[in-house]
Design a protein around this motif. Structure first.
Motif, PDB file in Angstrom:
ATOM      1  N   TYR A  65       0.815  -1.222   0.000  1.00  0.00           N
ATOM      2  CA  TYR A  65       0.000   0.000   0.000  1.00  0.00           C
ATOM      3  C   TYR A  65       0.842   1.262   0.000  1.00  0.00           C
ATOM      4  O   TYR A  65       0.347   2.342   0.268  1.00  0.00           O
ATOM      5  CB  TYR A  65      -0.971  -0.018   1.181  1.00  0.00           C
ATOM      6  N   TYR A  68       4.510   5.330   3.754  1.00  0.00           N
ATOM      7  CA  TYR A  68       3.724   6.348   4.440  1.00  0.00           C
ATOM      8  C   TYR A  68       4.206   7.734   4.017  1.00  0.00           C
ATOM      9  O   TYR A  68       5.403   8.017   4.049  1.00  0.00           O
ATOM     10  CB  TYR A  68       3.842   6.176   5.958  1.00  0.00           C
ATOM     11  N   ASN A 118      -3.281   8.632   3.660  1.00  0.00           N
ATOM     12  CA  ASN A 118      -2.561   7.372   3.465  1.00  0.00           C
ATOM     13  C   ASN A 118      -3.514   6.205   3.677  1.00  0.00           C
ATOM     14  O   ASN A 118      -4.439   6.281   4.494  1.00  0.00           O
ATOM     15  CB  ASN A 118      -1.420   7.244   4.484  1.00  0.00           C
ATOM     16  N   ALA A 122      -0.454   1.704   4.804  1.00  0.00           N
ATOM     17  CA  ALA A 122       0.722   2.320   4.170  1.00  0.00           C
ATOM     18  C   ALA A 122       1.908   2.246   5.128  1.00  0.00           C
ATOM     19  O   ALA A 122       1.763   2.422   6.337  1.00  0.00           O
ATOM     20  CB  ALA A 122       0.436   3.770   3.807  1.00  0.00           C
TER      21      ALA A 122
END
Length: 156
Positions: A65, A68, A118, A122
């Motif tokens: 994902y 960040y 986010n 993440a």
């Protein structure tokens, strides 16, 4: 290889071993490869596997994902939110036209609300225990519609 329908069962765990998600027993997740329907790192692993094969693999954050991003955290006035009733952890979409982004409320300070764009996972390396149930070429109809059809064709 793209345009394959891949059915797989999985258990997803985070670094500390807690289960984050799992497919329901006997109900595998099904997707079409090459369409961005699952995280890239996991799709690459599944493409290399054969039916009935099992594997446990850790997907690094950048292939899951994403890393960040502090730039996706911002503050807005409460009046800009879709509902006056909000709590930390609430999620909703922001944007205009056809461009919407999911955000999570991470802090409430009076009328100043902190939003995080986010993905909740993440920055996390994710471990998947997977088993391929089935792999087959996607039909022309499935490719045209962008999703897998169940037995008997399209039902939408």
């Amino acid at each position: 290889m793209s345009n394959l329908v891949i059915s797989f069962e999985y258990v997803l765990t985070a670094k500390k071993g807690q289960v984050i998600d799992a497919s329901a027993k006997g109900k595998p997740l099904v997707f079409i490869s090459g369409l961005g329907q699952i995280i890239p790192g996991l799709e690459a692993v599944l493409l290399e596997m054969e039916p009935t094969q099992k594997k446990t693999v850790t997907i690094e954050a950048r292939e899951a994902y994403g890393i960040y991003d502090e730039h996706l955290i911002y503050k807005v006035d409460r009046s800009k939110l879709p509902s006056p009733q909000i709590t930390v952890g609430d999620m909703f979409e922001v944007g205009e036209g056809g461009h919407f982004t999911p955000v999570t409320i991470t802090a409430i300070n009076g009328d100043e609300i902190t939003l995080d764009g986010n993905h909740p996972l993440a920055g996390e390396d994710l471990t998947f225990a997977v088993e391929i149930v089935e792999k087959r070429p996607a039909t022309k109809e499935e490719m045209a519609h962008g999703h897998v059809h169940g037995a008997g064709g399209c039902h939408h």
